[in-house]
Design a protein around this motif. Structure first.
Motif, short mmCIF file in Angstrom:
data_model
loop_
_atom_site.label_atom_id
_atom_site.label_comp_id
_atom_site.label_asym_id
_atom_site.label_seq_id
_atom_site.Cartn_x
_atom_site.Cartn_y
_atom_site.Cartn_z
N GLN A 177 0.82 -1.21 0.00
CA GLN A 177 0.00 0.00 0.00
C GLN A 177 0.85 1.27 0.00
N ILE A 178 1.99 1.22 0.71
CA ILE A 178 2.90 2.37 0.72
C ILE A 178 3.39 2.67 -0.70
N TYR A 179 3.58 1.60 -1.51
CA TYR A 179 4.07 1.77 -2.89
C TYR A 179 3.07 2.52 -3.77
N THR A 180 1.80 2.61 -3.32
CA THR A 180 0.81 3.34 -4.12
C THR A 180 0.71 4.81 -3.72
N GLN A 181 1.47 5.23 -2.70
CA GLN A 181 1.33 6.60 -2.18
C GLN A 181 2.41 7.56 -2.69
N HIS A 182 3.53 7.00 -3.14
CA HIS A 182 4.68 7.85 -3.45
C HIS A 182 4.99 7.85 -4.94
N ALA A 183 5.22 9.05 -5.48
CA ALA A 183 5.52 9.17 -6.90
C ALA A 183 6.86 8.55 -7.25
N SER A 184 7.74 8.39 -6.26
CA SER A 184 9.07 7.82 -6.53
C SER A 184 9.04 6.29 -6.55
N MET A 185 7.88 5.69 -6.32
CA MET A 185 7.76 4.23 -6.31
C MET A 185 6.73 3.81 -7.34
N ARG A 186 6.63 2.50 -7.54
CA ARG A 186 5.53 1.97 -8.35
C ARG A 186 5.00 0.72 -7.67
N PRO A 187 3.71 0.40 -7.86
CA PRO A 187 3.20 -0.84 -7.26
C PRO A 187 3.89 -2.05 -7.90
N ASP A 202 -2.91 -8.15 -2.64
CA ASP A 202 -2.90 -7.64 -4.02
C ASP A 202 -2.03 -6.39 -4.16
N PRO A 203 -1.79 -5.91 -5.40
CA PRO A 203 -0.89 -4.77 -5.60
C PRO A 203 -1.36 -3.46 -4.95
N ALA A 204 -2.67 -3.36 -4.65
CA ALA A 204 -3.18 -2.13 -4.05
C ALA A 204 -2.92 -2.09 -2.55
N GLY A 205 -2.58 -3.25 -1.95
CA GLY A 205 -2.31 -3.29 -0.52
C GLY A 205 -3.47 -3.79 0.30
N ALA A 206 -4.38 -4.54 -0.33
CA ALA A 206 -5.49 -5.16 0.40
C ALA A 206 -5.12 -6.61 0.67
N TYR A 207 -5.56 -7.13 1.83
CA TYR A 207 -5.35 -8.56 2.10
C TYR A 207 -6.61 -9.12 2.74
N THR A 208 -6.91 -10.38 2.40
CA THR A 208 -8.14 -11.02 2.89
C THR A 208 -7.88 -12.51 3.08
N GLY A 209 -8.56 -13.10 4.07
CA GLY A 209 -8.50 -14.54 4.27
C GLY A 209 -9.53 -15.24 3.40
N PHE A 210 -9.21 -16.43 2.93
CA PHE A 210 -10.10 -17.16 2.01
C PHE A 210 -10.21 -18.63 2.39
N LYS A 211 -11.36 -19.23 2.01
CA LYS A 211 -11.47 -20.71 2.02
C LYS A 211 -10.79 -21.26 0.78
N ALA A 212 -10.95 -20.53 -0.33
CA ALA A 212 -10.29 -20.90 -1.59
C ALA A 212 -10.22 -19.63 -2.44
N THR A 213 -9.15 -19.49 -3.19
CA THR A 213 -9.01 -18.30 -4.04
C THR A 213 -8.08 -18.61 -5.20
N ALA A 214 -8.00 -17.66 -6.14
CA ALA A 214 -7.13 -17.84 -7.31
C ALA A 214 -6.58 -16.50 -7.72
N SER A 215 -5.49 -16.54 -8.50
CA SER A 215 -4.97 -15.30 -9.08
C SER A 215 -4.31 -15.63 -10.40
N GLY A 216 -4.15 -14.60 -11.23
CA GLY A 216 -3.51 -14.81 -12.53
C GLY A 216 -4.47 -14.61 -13.68
N THR A 217 -4.10 -15.19 -14.83
CA THR A 217 -4.80 -14.93 -16.09
C THR A 217 -6.28 -15.32 -16.03
#
Length: 246
Positions: free
Chosen positions: A123-133, A155-170
């Motif tokens: 989440q810090i990476y989304t606040q500063h112009a000198s960084m990128r997510p 996720d890249p925005a800085g959110a986190y959540t617990g899951f029973k099942a989840t997926a990521s990618g294409t």
């Protein structure tokens, strides 16, 4: 500049568009899907499993050096989907956070707290112009001493959540829809059932029959709380059982 257009607003990470969007952060989510890779995780009654495709882009590469599964501590592991260079940077930082916690407090970092630290840094990476997510999503699995198996996604925005099942990618949305149907009846999964559901779910979503060298599987369980990668022979055994069952 027309108010409805993204022109200009997507050049700076810290500037909201008139519609209230941060385009650079949205582009980071798109970067996760660019690797043409899908990963998923499932939490069972007494174990948690992550499974991902193993893609070796060049025949001259040593396949043993290509991986998207990483151990963060002895008992917490993760699958990172997206840009592999960003993934390794995030894994290194996460290992540092885990080691720092253990040095400070004298016991292993809980999975939930480690996921929180990963998300806080992202989440810090989304606040500063000198960084990128970072163009990655991290799914962590581990055994919690009090509540048992845990699955968290950051996720890249800085959110986190617990899951029973989840997926990521294409094909993450296809995989999530598939898993929602599977979990509608609230199945009691344990041991090999969790592993085989994870592998068969990925096969169904991608419409592919995997060879043992084409996927990676990581497991933590009550019997063995250490994050363990399955060998090709163990994966082959599970693939055979899935084929016989179907």
């Amino acid at each position: 500049m027309s108010r409805g257009s993204s022109a200009g607003y997507d050049r700076h990470i810290t500037i909201f568009s008139p519609e209230g969007r941060l385009y650079q952060v949205e582009y980071a989510f798109k970067a996760v899907k660019l690797g043409n890779q899908t990963s998923l995780a499932i939490r069972g009654e007494d174990n948690a499993v992550v499974v991902t495709q193993k893609k070796v882009p060049d025949k001259l590469l040593d396949p043993s050096t290509v991986t998207n599964l990483f151990s963060l501590t002895d008992k917490v592991g993760c699958v990172v989907t997206g840009m592999i260079a960003d993934a390794k940077s995030q894994v290194q930082r996460t290992r540092y956070e885990a080691a720092e916690f253990k040095h400070k407090y004298g016991y292993d970092i809980p999975v939930q707290y480690l996921a929180k630290r990963v998300a806080d840094v992202a989440q810090i990476y989304t606040q500063h112009a000198s960084m990128r997510p970072l163009g990655v999503e991290m799914i962590l699995i581990g055994m919690d001493e009090e509540v048992g198996p845990q699955v968290y996604k950051c996720d890249p925005a800085g959110a986190y959540t617990g899951f029973k099942a989840t997926a990521s990618g294409t094909k993450d949305q296809d995989a999530i829809n598939f898993l929602e149907k599977k979990f509608k009846s609230n199945p009691k999964l344990s041991g090999d059932q969790t592993i085989q559901m994870a592998i068969s779910s990925l096969q169904s979503v991608l419409s592919a029959d995997f060879k043992p060298t084409e996927i990676e599987v990581g497991v933590v369980s009550k019997q063995n709380p250490r994050f363990t990668l399955l060998t090709a022979a163990e994966i082959d055994s599970h693939l055979t059982q899935i084929a016989e069952r179907d």
